[in-house]
Design an enzyme around this catalytic site. Sequence first.
Site, PDB file in Angstrom:
ATOM      1  N   HIS A 212       0.891  -1.164  -0.006  1.00  0.00           N
ATOM      2  CA  HIS A 212      -0.030   0.082  -0.182  1.00  0.00           C
ATOM      3  C   HIS A 212       0.967   1.164  -0.023  1.00  0.00           C
ATOM      4  O   HIS A 212       0.403   2.522  -0.273  1.00  0.00           O
ATOM      5  CB  HIS A 212      -0.921   0.028   1.186  1.00  0.00           C
ATOM      6  CG  HIS A 212      -0.205   0.187   2.601  1.00  0.00           C
ATOM      7  ND1 HIS A 212      -0.117  -0.907   3.476  1.00  0.00           N
ATOM      8  CD2 HIS A 212      -0.100   1.481   3.188  1.00  0.00           C
ATOM      9  CE1 HIS A 212       0.451  -0.472   4.457  1.00  0.00           C
ATOM     10  NE2 HIS A 212       0.684   0.907   4.249  1.00  0.00           N
ATOM     11  N   ASP A 245       0.201  -7.618   1.285  1.00  0.00           N
ATOM     12  CA  ASP A 245       0.527  -6.305   1.439  1.00  0.00           C
ATOM     13  C   ASP A 245       2.055  -6.144   1.698  1.00  0.00           C
ATOM     14  O   ASP A 245       2.762  -5.433   2.366  1.00  0.00           O
ATOM     15  CB  ASP A 245       0.133  -5.778   2.843  1.00  0.00           C
ATOM     16  CG  ASP A 245       0.049  -4.064   2.901  1.00  0.00           C
ATOM     17  OD1 ASP A 245       0.300  -3.603   1.878  1.00  0.00           O
ATOM     18  OD2 ASP A 245      -0.159  -3.594   3.845  1.00  0.00           O
ATOM     19  N   SER A 326       4.753   2.605   7.748  1.00  0.00           N
ATOM     20  CA  SER A 326       4.321   1.334   6.774  1.00  0.00           C
ATOM     21  C   SER A 326       5.813   1.136   6.051  1.00  0.00           C
ATOM     22  O   SER A 326       6.345   1.939   5.207  1.00  0.00           O
ATOM     23  CB  SER A 326       3.223   1.685   5.826  1.00  0.00           C
ATOM     24  OG  SER A 326       1.955   1.943   6.563  1.00  0.00           O
TER      25      SER A 326
END
Length: 482
Positions: A212, A245, A326
Site C-alpha cells: 500500500h 501487503d 508502513s
Amino acid sequence: MSTENEGTEVPADPTAPSAPATPPVPAAPPAAPPAGQAPPQAAQPQQHPVAQQHPVAPAADEPTRIQPPVPPVLPAYTAAAGGGSWPPAPPAVPAWGEPVPAPPAEHAAPRKRSGGLVAAVLVAALVAGGIGGGIGYWAAQREDNGPASTTVSSGEAPASFKREPGTVAAVAAKALPSVVTIQAKSGDTQGDGGTGTGFVYDQEGHIVTNNHVVASAAEGGTLSATFSDGRTYDAEVVGRAEGYDVAVLKLKEAPKGLKPLPLGDSDKVAVGDSTIAIGAPFGLSNTVTTGIISAKNRPVASGDGGGSNSYMSALQTDASINPGNSGGPLLDASGAVIGINSAIQSTGGGFGQSQAGSIGLGFAIPVNQAKAVAEQLIKTGKPVYPVIGATVNMNDKGEGARIAEQGAGGTASVTPNGPAAKAGLRAGDVITAFGDHPIDSGPSLISEIWTHKPGDPVKITYERDGKSATTTVVLGERTGDS
C-alpha cells in the site's frame, strides 16, 4: 571605616620620615565628662611638614594601575618609658592571609588609660580590616581565574564511553543507514501519492516495503528512496502482493556498499520481547520508537482504501507506529528484522494506515512470511498464495469461519476436486481450528492459511450439524492477485 582616632590625623604615607626627636608630653587623662556631654577633643600634636605628601597624577600616556587596597595606618598609642621617636613608627601590616602577630607584652597599654584602650581597639579594627582586605583581594584573584566548580561537564565524560551492543541507541545507529524513506507519486495529473518506509533487503539494491506504500505509483508513477544520510535514488517496482501487503522495489542506480538488514526468525519471537520500530511517521524520517511484542498470531485484515484487502497473522507491538511507518522494519534487541510494520488499530475500530495516531496497537507482518513473499516477487514478479479451495463468509465472527453456501458469481463455494473437497469439507461447515490455532472468523482463517506454503498438509477442525470433526487439507496454490 571611621577616621576618628583621638584627634590624631592619619599620616598620608607610612614611609614618611620620622618627626623631631623630642616628643610632646602627654597630658593627664581628662576627667569623665558629665552624662550626656561629649568628651572634649584632644589637642592635635604638630605634624612634621615632610609628612604632608600629595599623590602625583600619572602621566597621560601611562596606564592606570589598579593596586590592592591598602588600609590606613594609625599610630599606636604606647606607654613605653624613656625616649623614642614621635610619632611612633606605624605598626607593620601583615601580608595578605598571614596571621597577625600579637603585640609585645612590654608595650601593652595601661588598663587605666582610656586613650590606650581606644588605640588598642582601633589597632585591632585596622588589623581586622587588613585581613578582610587581604581576603577580599584573594577572592578577587580567584574570581579572575574562574569560579571553582564541583560539577562534571559533558566535556569531561570518559573518552572511552561506548554504547554496548543491544542498547536501543546502538541498534538504531547500526540499522538506520539501511532504512529508506519512500516517496510515491501517481502518474496522473493530480500527482497523488504518499510517504512510507522500506529497508535494504540485499546488496543488489532490492528494497522491501508494503504494497500500500507504492500502490499509487505502481502504474506510471514515480518512486524515490532516501537514505538516512540524505542520498536519494530513483526506484521501480519489481513485484507486489496485495493480499500479503508486501512489495519489492529496486534502486535504479544502486550504490556500492549497501548493507542489508539481517533477518531474524519470527517463529521464535516471544511475547514480551523488546522491539524497535524505524520509519517516517507523518513524514518524519528516521524516527525510532521502542516497545515490546504484546501478542503473536493476531489475525488482522487491513485495507489501503483502494478496495484491496490484506490479511496477516501479525506480530502485535506497542512500539509507536503511525502512518508513514508502513513498510519499515520491526527489529528485535539484536537488530534483526522480525517483521514489517503494516497496520495500526485506531479508536475508530478500523485497521489500516489512514487512521489517526498510534494508541499502542501496531501490527507487523512476520518476517518469515515476508521473506518468502519477497523471494517469490524477486524471482517471478508475481505472488503465490496457498489456498484450501473454499469460499468462506468474511462477515461472521466469533464462532469460526463458515464455508459459504455459494461462491462469487453463483459458483460453487467448494472448488470441485480442490483441497477442501478432497478433505471432505462441504458448504455450511464451520472451521474452528487450523493447525494449532483457533479460528473465529473468515479473515483469521485466511491469515493462518497464508503463513504456510502451497503443498503443506494442515489439520483442520470443523463443526457440522453440531458435531466436531477433524480432517487434513493439503494446501493448493494461486498465482497473482486476480
